[in-house]
Motif scaffolding. Structure first.
Motif, short mmCIF file in Angstrom:
data_model
loop_
_atom_site.label_atom_id
_atom_site.label_comp_id
_atom_site.label_asym_id
_atom_site.label_seq_id
_atom_site.Cartn_x
_atom_site.Cartn_y
_atom_site.Cartn_z
N ILE A 77 49.52 46.60 36.85
CA ILE A 77 48.69 45.37 37.07
C ILE A 77 49.34 44.03 36.44
CG2 ILE A 77 46.69 46.73 37.23
CD1 ILE A 77 45.70 45.77 34.63
N PRO A 78 48.98 42.81 37.04
CA PRO A 78 49.06 41.77 36.23
C PRO A 78 48.50 41.92 35.00
CG PRO A 78 48.38 41.09 38.50
CD PRO A 78 47.91 42.63 38.25
N ALA A 79 49.36 40.80 33.88
CA ALA A 79 48.58 40.67 32.81
C ALA A 79 47.22 40.03 32.78
CB ALA A 79 49.60 39.77 31.76
N VAL A 80 46.05 40.58 32.17
CA VAL A 80 44.80 40.08 32.29
C VAL A 80 44.42 39.44 31.02
CG1 VAL A 80 44.20 41.44 34.21
CG2 VAL A 80 43.63 41.96 31.74
N GLY A 81 45.25 39.71 29.92
CA GLY A 81 44.72 38.95 28.44
C GLY A 81 44.49 37.68 28.48
N ASP A 82 45.47 36.79 28.98
CA ASP A 82 45.34 35.27 29.04
C ASP A 82 44.15 34.82 29.73
OD1 ASP A 82 47.59 35.28 27.08
OD2 ASP A 82 48.95 34.48 28.78
N LEU A 83 44.22 35.56 30.79
CA LEU A 83 43.17 35.19 32.00
C LEU A 83 41.79 35.22 31.27
CD1 LEU A 83 42.97 34.36 34.83
CD2 LEU A 83 42.62 36.88 35.42
N ARG A 84 41.51 36.50 30.59
CA ARG A 84 40.13 36.84 29.85
C ARG A 84 39.95 35.72 29.02
NH1 ARG A 84 39.86 38.05 24.88
NH2 ARG A 84 41.73 39.29 25.31
N SER A 85 40.87 35.43 28.08
CA SER A 85 40.81 34.58 26.84
C SER A 85 40.30 33.30 27.35
CB SER A 85 41.83 34.67 26.05
OG SER A 85 43.01 34.02 26.41
N ARG A 86 40.97 32.54 28.50
CA ARG A 86 40.69 31.39 29.02
C ARG A 86 39.40 31.34 29.80
NH1 ARG A 86 44.48 27.83 29.68
NH2 ARG A 86 45.22 28.86 27.85
N LEU A 87 38.86 32.45 30.23
CA LEU A 87 37.65 32.36 30.91
C LEU A 87 36.47 32.35 29.71
CD1 LEU A 87 37.92 35.39 33.68
CD2 LEU A 87 37.15 32.83 34.24
N MET A 88 36.89 32.91 28.64
CA MET A 88 35.87 32.96 27.63
C MET A 88 35.89 31.45 26.84
SD MET A 88 34.25 35.81 27.55
CE MET A 88 34.67 35.51 29.46
N ASP A 183 42.03 38.05 42.18
CA ASP A 183 40.95 36.69 42.34
C ASP A 183 39.49 37.17 42.65
OD1 ASP A 183 43.13 35.38 42.18
OD2 ASP A 183 43.55 34.92 44.35
N PRO A 184 39.25 38.27 43.25
CA PRO A 184 37.79 38.45 43.56
C PRO A 184 37.03 38.89 41.98
CG PRO A 184 39.17 39.78 45.26
CD PRO A 184 39.86 39.27 44.05
N ILE A 185 37.63 39.72 41.22
CA ILE A 185 36.95 40.09 39.77
C ILE A 185 36.85 39.00 39.06
CG2 ILE A 185 39.07 40.88 38.82
CD1 ILE A 185 35.50 42.39 38.90
N VAL A 186 37.93 38.04 39.31
CA VAL A 186 38.01 36.81 38.17
C VAL A 186 36.91 35.65 38.76
CG1 VAL A 186 39.19 34.43 37.73
CG2 VAL A 186 40.29 36.81 37.66
N PHE A 187 36.61 35.65 40.27
CA PHE A 187 35.63 34.74 40.62
C PHE A 187 34.32 35.28 40.13
CE2 PHE A 187 32.39 34.09 44.05
CZ PHE A 187 32.46 32.84 44.20
N VAL A 193 29.71 34.57 33.31
CA VAL A 193 29.86 33.95 32.14
C VAL A 193 29.63 32.50 32.21
CG1 VAL A 193 31.14 35.69 30.88
CG2 VAL A 193 32.31 33.64 31.73
N LYS A 194 29.39 31.91 33.42
CA LYS A 194 29.22 30.38 33.81
C LYS A 194 30.42 29.47 33.46
CE LYS A 194 24.26 30.36 34.57
NZ LYS A 194 24.19 31.81 34.80
N THR A 195 31.44 30.08 33.80
CA THR A 195 32.88 29.17 33.45
C THR A 195 32.88 27.86 33.89
OG1 THR A 195 34.10 31.24 33.73
CG2 THR A 195 35.38 29.18 33.52
N LEU A 196 32.96 27.00 32.88
CA LEU A 196 32.82 25.66 33.20
C LEU A 196 34.38 24.86 33.55
CD1 LEU A 196 30.11 24.49 30.19
CD2 LEU A 196 29.83 25.19 32.81
N GLY A 197 34.76 25.63 34.37
CA GLY A 197 36.12 25.33 34.99
C GLY A 197 36.53 26.35 36.03
N ASP A 198 37.73 25.97 36.33
CA ASP A 198 38.40 27.16 37.22
C ASP A 198 39.55 27.81 36.59
OD1 ASP A 198 38.84 28.56 39.62
OD2 ASP A 198 39.77 26.91 40.66
N VAL A 199 39.66 28.99 36.64
CA VAL A 199 40.50 29.77 35.90
C VAL A 199 41.28 30.70 36.72
CG1 VAL A 199 41.32 31.23 33.95
CG2 VAL A 199 39.50 29.57 33.61
N LYS A 200 42.71 30.63 37.03
CA LYS A 200 43.37 31.73 37.88
C LYS A 200 44.61 31.91 37.57
CE LYS A 200 41.01 29.97 42.28
NZ LYS A 200 41.10 29.49 43.58
N THR A 201 45.34 33.18 37.74
CA THR A 201 46.87 33.24 37.36
C THR A 201 47.41 32.50 38.60
OG1 THR A 201 46.63 35.11 38.88
CG2 THR A 201 46.30 35.70 36.37
#
Length: 394
Positions: A77-88, A183-187, A193-201
């Motif tokens: 799978i693509p790396a999800v660590g950076d994605l998860r930490s930015r969402l947080m 993308d679907p799970i990131v959305f 977590v009510k992300t106040l911005g848009d995060v995507k790979t």
């Protein structure tokens, strides 16, 4: 046919009136786009959400180290660590957000406990009996349990759970449960977590990094490049590409999705931020369509260089990094670009970045902006000063 026009305004640095206006109404703040990865931008991101809820973060999915490496090896799978930490980092941390979900996503399993104990904790999470998940209300709780159950069912018996990020395990399950798409799970979890911005790979694809060094050596894998998990490279990096897998040299590339293209072309400001120069910054500029989209945007593009020592940029002066950044963007453009890939170089007013060639920057139409960005910190930017400076461009 309409002509593109570029409108300039007189700029104050920092523009405290503009910044105050954004802070008063962050729901109407500007679309500031960052190309980044890793944790270098997380502190700035946490401050940035106070001024705008419309920042855009395109993060690299090419990391191959840490706990993400185990998930990548297990599931391709693509790396999800950076994605998860930015969402947080962008999650709503007020009472209006979801602090229970935030706590779960940022939790890591122990490094010291044995495999049976860690397996039991994962089972408790899947069943909803773990203290971290008990307080999460349904339907969110059930949704998270579903993704974790997929991960639990798919990992091998010898999978190492020590230090595993629960957020990464949840996102991996979501990826596997959504036709191998992030993308679907990131959305979905952005909403949770009510992300106040848009995060995507930048790409929704499982690719790796490859580099050739000045000495001719080939190195595959982000974890072998950064000089953090492994020894610093014996020679400076000459060139980089996207690679299929970690075993053989198999250069590849993919075109960014239309949503990424639209986000880049419509951003009010594009920032090339601090972070590992190759594996975080330039890696995000390599997918097909990124450079073309940048050069279709008439709004300001700003480069904020690293402070301190970045092992990846050994042998590169500040001016050489600027040239390499611009070259990477322009390699994706056929013919003359509509707009420049870089307009401003944002520097702290006292830090020594090395030689700054004013004539060369003038020839490249790059304007140098010097303003306080460190507030007395050693080799670290002050995230609030950086946020105010960047927002002054938007």
């Amino acid at each position: 046919m309409t002509d593109s026009l570029r409108v300039w305004r007189r700029m104050t640095m920092p523009d405290l009136v503009r910044v105050h206006r954004y802070q008063s109404l962050p729901e109407q703040g500007p679309k500031v786009l960052f190309f980044s990865g890793g944790s270098a931008l997380n502190k700035i991101s946490r401050v940035f959400k106070e001024y705008t809820h419309h920042s855009i973060h395109l993060v690299t999915p090419f990391d191959s180290g840490g706990s993400s490496a185990r998930l990548r090896a297990e599931f391709d799978i693509p790396a999800v660590g950076d994605l998860r930490s930015r969402l947080m980092a962008l999650a709503d941390e007020t009472v209006m957000g979801q602090p229970e979900v935030y706590e779960l996503f940022t939790h890591r399993l122990s490094q010291q406990e044995d495999a049976p104990e860690l397996r039991m904790q994962l089972q408790q999470l899947v069943l909803g009996d773990h203290p971290l998940i008990q307080t999460i209300p349904n339907p969110m709780k059930a949704l998270i349990q579903t993704q974790l159950a997929v991960t639990q069912a798919r990992i091998h018996d010898d999978f190492d759970l020590r230090g595993a990020s629960i957020g990464n395990l949840i996102m991996a399950g979501g990826y596997l449960n959504n036709q191998q798409q992030l993308d679907p799970i990131v959305f979905l979890f952005s909403r949770l977590v009510k992300t106040l911005g848009d995060v995507k790979t930048t790409l929704d694809a499982s690719l790796h990094l490859g580099v050739e060094l000045d000495n001719g050596e080939i190195v595959l894998g982000q974890h072998n490049i950064t000089g953090k998990e492994k020894d610093i490279l014996p020679s400076p990096i000459k060139r980089m590409w996207l690679n299929k897998g970690l075993r053989n040299i198999m250069p590849t590339n993919q075109h960014i999705g239309d949503d990424r293209k639209d986000a880049i072309e419509s951003a009010d400001l594009i920032c090339y931020p601090p972070g590992s120069f190759y594996s975080s910054l330039l890696a995000n500029l390599m997918p097909e369509g990124v450079g073309r989209s940048i050069c279709q945007n008439s709004n300001p593009k700003v480069y904020l260089p690293n402070l301190g020592v970045d092992p990846e940029q050994q042998g590169l002066s500040l001016m050489e990094r600027i040239q390499r950044l611009m070259t990477t963007v322009l390699e994706d453009v056929s013919g003359a670009p509509a707009f420049s890939p870089l307009d401003y170089l944002l520097l702290d007013d006292e830090y020594n970045y090395g030689a700054v060639d004013g004539q060369q920057l003038h020839d490249l139409n790059i304007i140098v902006i010097r303003t306080p960005l460190m507030a007395g910190k050693i080799d670290k930017y002050d995230e609030r000063l950086v946020a105010k400076a960047l927002l002054s461009f938007a």
